[in-house]
Design a protein around this motif. Structure first.
Motif, PDB file in Angstrom:
ATOM      1  N   UNK A 164      41.581  62.687  53.781  1.00 14.55           N
ATOM      2  CA  UNK A 164      42.093  61.313  53.812  1.00 14.55           C
ATOM      3  C   UNK A 164      40.949  60.313  53.974  1.00 14.55           C
ATOM      4  N   UNK A 165      40.055  60.599  54.911  1.00 15.60           N
ATOM      5  CA  UNK A 165      38.943  59.685  55.176  1.00 15.60           C
ATOM      6  C   UNK A 165      37.950  59.630  54.010  1.00 15.60           C
ATOM      7  N   UNK A 166      37.712  60.753  53.377  1.00 16.57           N
ATOM      8  CA  UNK A 166      36.817  60.770  52.217  1.00 16.57           C
ATOM      9  C   UNK A 166      37.418  59.934  51.085  1.00 16.57           C
ATOM     10  N   UNK A 167      38.736  60.042  50.874  1.00 23.00           N
ATOM     11  CA  UNK A 167      39.390  59.206  49.858  1.00 23.00           C
ATOM     12  C   UNK A 167      39.250  57.725  50.216  1.00 23.00           C
ATOM     13  N   UNK A 168      39.436  57.400  51.486  1.00 18.98           N
ATOM     14  CA  UNK A 168      39.264  56.004  51.918  1.00 18.98           C
ATOM     15  C   UNK A 168      37.839  55.533  51.664  1.00 18.98           C
ATOM     16  N   UNK A 169      36.869  56.396  51.952  1.00 16.06           N
ATOM     17  CA  UNK A 169      35.470  56.047  51.744  1.00 16.06           C
ATOM     18  C   UNK A 169      35.181  55.802  50.267  1.00 16.06           C
ATOM     19  N   UNK A 170      35.667  56.677  49.414  1.00 16.61           N
ATOM     20  CA  UNK A 170      35.423  56.503  47.976  1.00 16.61           C
ATOM     21  C   UNK A 170      36.104  55.233  47.446  1.00 16.61           C
ATOM     22  N   UNK A 171      37.321  54.968  47.904  1.00 22.84           N
ATOM     23  CA  UNK A 171      38.000  53.723  47.505  1.00 22.84           C
ATOM     24  C   UNK A 171      37.204  52.509  47.959  1.00 22.84           C
ATOM     25  N   UNK A 172      36.696  52.569  49.182  1.00 23.32           N
ATOM     26  CA  UNK A 172      35.928  51.442  49.728  1.00 23.32           C
ATOM     27  C   UNK A 172      34.621  51.258  48.964  1.00 23.32           C
ATOM     28  N   UNK A 173      33.976  52.339  48.586  1.00 24.48           N
ATOM     29  CA  UNK A 173      32.732  52.226  47.818  1.00 24.48           C
ATOM     30  C   UNK A 173      32.995  51.632  46.433  1.00 24.48           C
TER      31      UNK A 173
END
Length: 110
Positions: free
Chosen positions: A33-42
């Motif tokens: 979940x957090x990795x997906x959030x990070x990629x979306x944010x990037x």
């Protein structure tokens, strides 16, 4: 090739600099979940830069920071033994210097 990781698993080494690894205590679901959030944010950072949108850029960078804190890569350390955080330091200026030097010598065959 996977990046070199310190023997204690706390840091990746990229171009001679330590970068804190993801908290190994996170569940696979939470990490994903957090990795997906990070990629979306990037991606949002990239878009904001493309459109020169300073407000969106600030919001996107905050989202990157929040995801990285959730992953344990920033903010309070995820280990509990009281050892200091050497994140972003050059390896040669940390307690890992001797290990890294010995590893580097062995890795190039010298």
């Amino acid at each position: 090739m996977d990046p070199l990781t310190t023997p204690d698993g706390r840091y990746l080494i990229v171009r001679g600099r330590l970068w804190r690894t993801t908290n190994p205590g996170l569940s696979d679901q939470e990490k994903e979940r957090l990795v997906h959030e990070l990629m979306d944010a990037r991606r949002a950072v990239k878009a904001a830069k493309t459109f020169a949108d300073t407000e969106a850029l600030s919001t996107a960078r905050q989202a990157v920071d929040n995801a990285k804190k959730g992953l344990g890569e920033r903010g309070p350390v995820w280990w509990t033994d009281g050892q200091p955080d050497w994140n972003r330091h050059l390896v040669k200026n940390t307690p890992y210097a001797g290990w890294f030097e010995a590893f580097s010598i062995g890795a190039d065959g010298s």
